[in-house]
Design a protein around this motif. Structure first.
Motif, mmCIF file in Angstrom:
data_model
loop_
_atom_site.group_PDB
_atom_site.id
_atom_site.type_symbol
_atom_site.label_atom_id
_atom_site.label_comp_id
_atom_site.label_asym_id
_atom_site.label_seq_id
_atom_site.Cartn_x
_atom_site.Cartn_y
_atom_site.Cartn_z
ATOM 1 N N LEU A 1 -14.779 -23.057 10.840
ATOM 2 C CA LEU A 1 -15.235 -22.751 9.486
ATOM 3 C C LEU A 1 -15.477 -21.265 9.253
ATOM 4 C CD1 LEU A 1 -17.765 -25.704 8.996
ATOM 5 C CD2 LEU A 1 -15.581 -25.398 7.817
ATOM 6 N N VAL A 2 -15.885 -20.549 10.291
ATOM 7 C CA VAL A 2 -16.249 -19.152 10.077
ATOM 8 C C VAL A 2 -15.080 -18.176 10.216
ATOM 9 C CG1 VAL A 2 -18.614 -19.557 10.834
ATOM 10 C CG2 VAL A 2 -16.931 -18.732 12.476
ATOM 11 N N LYS A 3 -13.984 -18.579 10.835
ATOM 12 C CA LYS A 3 -12.876 -17.639 11.043
ATOM 13 C C LYS A 3 -12.333 -17.077 9.723
ATOM 14 C CE LYS A 3 -8.715 -16.941 13.821
ATOM 15 N NZ LYS A 3 -7.864 -16.347 12.790
ATOM 16 N N PRO A 4 -12.103 -17.886 8.689
ATOM 17 C CA PRO A 4 -11.651 -17.315 7.413
ATOM 18 C C PRO A 4 -12.663 -16.340 6.810
ATOM 19 C CG PRO A 4 -11.290 -19.690 7.451
ATOM 20 C CD PRO A 4 -12.134 -19.368 8.644
ATOM 21 N N VAL A 5 -13.953 -16.602 7.021
ATOM 22 C CA VAL A 5 -14.991 -15.696 6.519
ATOM 23 C C VAL A 5 -14.898 -14.355 7.240
ATOM 24 C CG1 VAL A 5 -17.475 -15.358 6.232
ATOM 25 C CG2 VAL A 5 -16.493 -17.638 5.973
ATOM 26 N N GLN A 6 -14.725 -14.384 8.545
ATOM 27 C CA GLN A 6 -14.570 -13.152 9.322
ATOM 28 C C GLN A 6 -13.345 -12.370 8.868
ATOM 29 O OE1 GLN A 6 -14.325 -14.623 13.337
ATOM 30 N NE2 GLN A 6 -16.530 -14.466 13.675
ATOM 31 N N ASP A 7 -12.230 -13.078 8.689
ATOM 32 C CA ASP A 7 -10.981 -12.416 8.290
ATOM 33 C C ASP A 7 -11.114 -11.759 6.918
ATOM 34 O OD1 ASP A 7 -9.824 -13.277 10.650
ATOM 35 O OD2 ASP A 7 -8.801 -14.988 9.741
ATOM 36 N N ALA A 8 -11.733 -12.458 5.989
ATOM 37 C CA ALA A 8 -11.901 -11.916 4.635
ATOM 38 C C ALA A 8 -12.819 -10.700 4.646
ATOM 39 C CB ALA A 8 -12.458 -12.996 3.709
ATOM 40 N N TYR A 9 -13.893 -10.777 5.414
ATOM 41 C CA TYR A 9 -14.827 -9.656 5.511
ATOM 42 C C TYR A 9 -14.148 -8.428 6.105
ATOM 43 C CZ TYR A 9 -18.753 -6.839 7.234
ATOM 44 O OH TYR A 9 -19.610 -5.812 7.514
ATOM 45 N N ALA A 10 -13.401 -8.628 7.182
ATOM 46 C CA ALA A 10 -12.702 -7.508 7.817
ATOM 47 C C ALA A 10 -11.698 -6.883 6.855
ATOM 48 C CB ALA A 10 -12.002 -7.981 9.086
ATOM 49 N N ALA A 11 -11.007 -7.695 6.074
ATOM 50 C CA ALA A 11 -10.028 -7.170 5.107
ATOM 51 C C ALA A 11 -10.726 -6.334 4.042
ATOM 52 C CB ALA A 11 -9.262 -8.325 4.469
ATOM 53 N N GLU A 12 -11.887 -6.785 3.592
ATOM 54 C CA GLU A 12 -12.636 -6.069 2.553
ATOM 55 C C GLU A 12 -13.038 -4.667 3.002
ATOM 56 O OE1 GLU A 12 -16.040 -8.184 1.155
ATOM 57 O OE2 GLU A 12 -14.898 -10.001 0.729
ATOM 58 N N ILE A 13 -13.404 -4.524 4.264
ATOM 59 C CA ILE A 13 -13.894 -3.229 4.747
ATOM 60 C C ILE A 13 -12.805 -2.433 5.468
ATOM 61 C CG2 ILE A 13 -16.272 -4.057 4.920
ATOM 62 C CD1 ILE A 13 -15.897 -4.324 7.930
ATOM 63 N N GLY A 14 -11.575 -2.907 5.379
ATOM 64 C CA GLY A 14 -10.466 -2.196 6.010
ATOM 65 C C GLY A 14 -10.509 -2.232 7.518
ATOM 66 N N ALA A 15 -10.989 -3.338 8.070
ATOM 67 C CA ALA A 15 -11.167 -3.427 9.520
ATOM 68 C C ALA A 15 -10.380 -4.582 10.137
ATOM 69 C CB ALA A 15 -12.644 -3.586 9.849
ATOM 70 N N THR A 16 -9.288 -4.978 9.494
ATOM 71 C CA THR A 16 -8.487 -6.087 10.017
ATOM 72 C C THR A 16 -7.948 -5.767 11.402
ATOM 73 O OG1 THR A 16 -7.861 -6.828 7.796
ATOM 74 C CG2 THR A 16 -6.443 -7.509 9.635
ATOM 75 N N GLU A 17 -7.454 -4.536 11.596
ATOM 76 C CA GLU A 17 -6.935 -4.141 12.910
ATOM 77 C C GLU A 17 -8.050 -4.083 13.947
ATOM 78 O OE1 GLU A 17 -4.662 -0.576 12.721
ATOM 79 O OE2 GLU A 17 -3.163 -1.410 11.338
ATOM 80 N N LEU A 18 -9.217 -3.608 13.533
ATOM 81 C CA LEU A 18 -10.354 -3.535 14.466
ATOM 82 C C LEU A 18 -10.775 -4.938 14.897
ATOM 83 C CD1 LEU A 18 -12.638 -2.116 15.950
ATOM 84 C CD2 LEU A 18 -13.926 -2.063 13.800
ATOM 85 N N LEU A 19 -10.852 -5.867 13.969
ATOM 86 C CA LEU A 19 -11.214 -7.232 14.320
ATOM 87 C C LEU A 19 -10.195 -7.832 15.288
ATOM 88 C CD1 LEU A 19 -13.000 -9.719 14.005
ATOM 89 C CD2 LEU A 19 -11.711 -10.314 11.927
ATOM 90 N N ALA A 20 -8.923 -7.571 15.035
ATOM 91 C CA ALA A 20 -7.885 -8.050 15.950
ATOM 92 C C ALA A 20 -8.032 -7.444 17.329
ATOM 93 C CB ALA A 20 -6.502 -7.739 15.371
ATOM 94 N N ALA A 21 -8.396 -6.151 17.379
ATOM 95 C CA ALA A 21 -8.582 -5.481 18.675
ATOM 96 C C ALA A 21 -9.757 -6.070 19.443
ATOM 97 C CB ALA A 21 -8.787 -3.978 18.449
ATOM 98 N N ILE A 22 -10.830 -6.407 18.716
ATOM 99 C CA ILE A 22 -11.989 -7.025 19.353
ATOM 100 C C ILE A 22 -11.617 -8.393 19.914
ATOM 101 C CG2 ILE A 22 -14.270 -8.014 18.923
ATOM 102 C CD1 ILE A 22 -14.716 -5.744 16.885
ATOM 103 N N ARG A 23 -10.934 -9.179 19.085
ATOM 104 C CA ARG A 23 -10.548 -10.518 19.531
ATOM 105 C C ARG A 23 -9.584 -10.472 20.714
ATOM 106 N NH1 ARG A 23 -9.399 -12.996 13.449
ATOM 107 N NH2 ARG A 23 -11.541 -13.732 13.012
ATOM 108 N N ALA A 24 -8.796 -9.412 20.806
ATOM 109 C CA ALA A 24 -7.795 -9.300 21.866
ATOM 110 C C ALA A 24 -8.352 -8.828 23.197
ATOM 111 C CB ALA A 24 -6.674 -8.356 21.426
ATOM 112 N N LYS A 25 -9.579 -8.335 23.215
ATOM 113 C CA LYS A 25 -10.163 -7.802 24.454
ATOM 114 C C LYS A 25 -10.375 -8.894 25.492
ATOM 115 C CE LYS A 25 -10.762 -3.415 24.789
ATOM 116 N NZ LYS A 25 -10.277 -2.710 25.971
#
Length: 333
Positions: free
Chosen positions: A309-333
């Motif tokens: 349930l929370v993954k779409p919320v995280q993705d939308a938030y990251a997109a809003e603040i221009g941090a989609t790549e950063l979120l992907a980098a965190i998840r990839a660690k």
């Protein structure tokens, strides 16, 4: 701890902060004095981490540096600390939740949003790397607050005045969340009814029925005696805390370059010390309170569904603040 005592302590802190706000950083020509703040006593992992930071600086710096660390909320709460750091008054160094810095750096709560880390290994890998540097840069640019290390490691669960076992029972739950919008969005997606309430008002808000739950880690529940009003713990395990060790940017720039280097290394090492300490103590403190009959602990049955349930919320938030790549980098660690 009774809320009246807590509130009185915070009020005394505000008065004391004003009295020390103009205290000089340099007490004598050759002595640097740095002012710190902790909401907790000497037994709390945050205070122990700050003491380790102080020890490392003194051990590795050839000059004379002194530390004036005020404990037990003498200088207020974390929302006060972030203002003092940003204005370069009263507090030079402390530990605080990223959400408290969102007023100056809106993207900073990304590093602490619920369900970000898979487990302790993933959390430690992120904090031991430079993947969060874009957020550090934003905080320094927008708030003039410098991150010098990362501690944390407490696992945050849902605490309430009655048992909660699943999503159905979570529906409509009146709960306190931290002030960053991502916190409220996350728990709204889980069907709860979240609201941002000042930390020093939580005890009384639960006691009077304004809310019936909040989320926190074991060390703070034990230290501030929140179990008196929220004795039921549902193991949502939604957050492994990230707590930056921070300094006023202005204070840092005024220091001699050799002391700056020592502080950066000490912050990194103290952060690793604090992460190991708090992650180790977290489960112990939870069991201590449960064994003493102070809390009642139960599993949360739908935890896997929470993650969906929370993954779409995280993705939308990251997109809003221009941090989609950063979120992907965190998840990839």
């Amino acid at each position: 701890m009774k809320i009246a005592n807590f509130a009185a302590r915070i009020m005394r802190g505000a008065t004391l902060a004003l009295s020390v706000a103009a205290a000089p950083m340099v007490a004598q020509a050759d002595t640097v004095t740095l002012r710190g703040a902790s909401m907790f006593d000497e037994s709390h992992a945050f205070t122990k981490t700050l003491r380790e930071f102080e020890r490392l600086v003194k051990e590795n710096y050839d000059g004379d540096v002194q530390f004036d660390l005020r404990l037990n909320g003498e200088l207020g709460v974390e929302s006060d600390y972030v203002t003092f750091l940003q204005q370069d008054v009263a507090v030079d160094y402390t530990i605080m939740a990223p959400s408290n810095m969102a007023v100056f750096a809106p993207s900073i709560p990304l590093m602490d949003m619920p369900f970000l880390f898979r487990d302790l290994d993933h959390w430690n890998a992120v904090l031991s790397s430079d993947v969060l540097k874009p957020l550090e840069d934003e905080l320094l640019e927008k708030a003039d607050i410098k991150i010098i290390g990362y501690t944390g490691g407490g696992v945050r669960n849902l605490l309430s005045d009655h048992p909660t076992h699943n999503l159905e029972e979570l529906a409509g739950f009146k709960m306190r969340v931290m002030g960053a919008p991502i916190q409220a969005r996350t728990f709204s997606a889980l069907s709860a009814n979240p609201s941002a309430i000042a930390y020093n008002e939580v005890y009384n808000a639960i006691q009077t029925g304004v809310i019936n739950s909040f989320e926190n880690e074991a060390a703070s529940v034990q230290d501030l005696k929140f179990y008196e009003v929220t004795p039921y713990v549902a193991l949502t395990q939604h957050t492994i805390t990230v707590r930056p060790i921070v300094m006023s940017g202005k204070t840092f720039r005024q220091l001699p370059e050799d002391l700056q280097a020592v502080i950066l290394q000490a912050g990194k090492e103290a952060g690793a010390f604090g992460r190991a300490l708090e992650s180790r103590e977290d489960g112990i403190k939870l069991k201590e309170m449960e064994g003493a009959g102070l809390i009642h602990v139960n599993a949360f049955e739908d935890r896997d569904k929470l993650l969906e349930l929370v993954k779409p919320v995280q993705d939308a938030y990251a997109a809003e603040i221009g941090a989609t790549e950063l979120l992907a980098a965190i998840r990839a660690k």
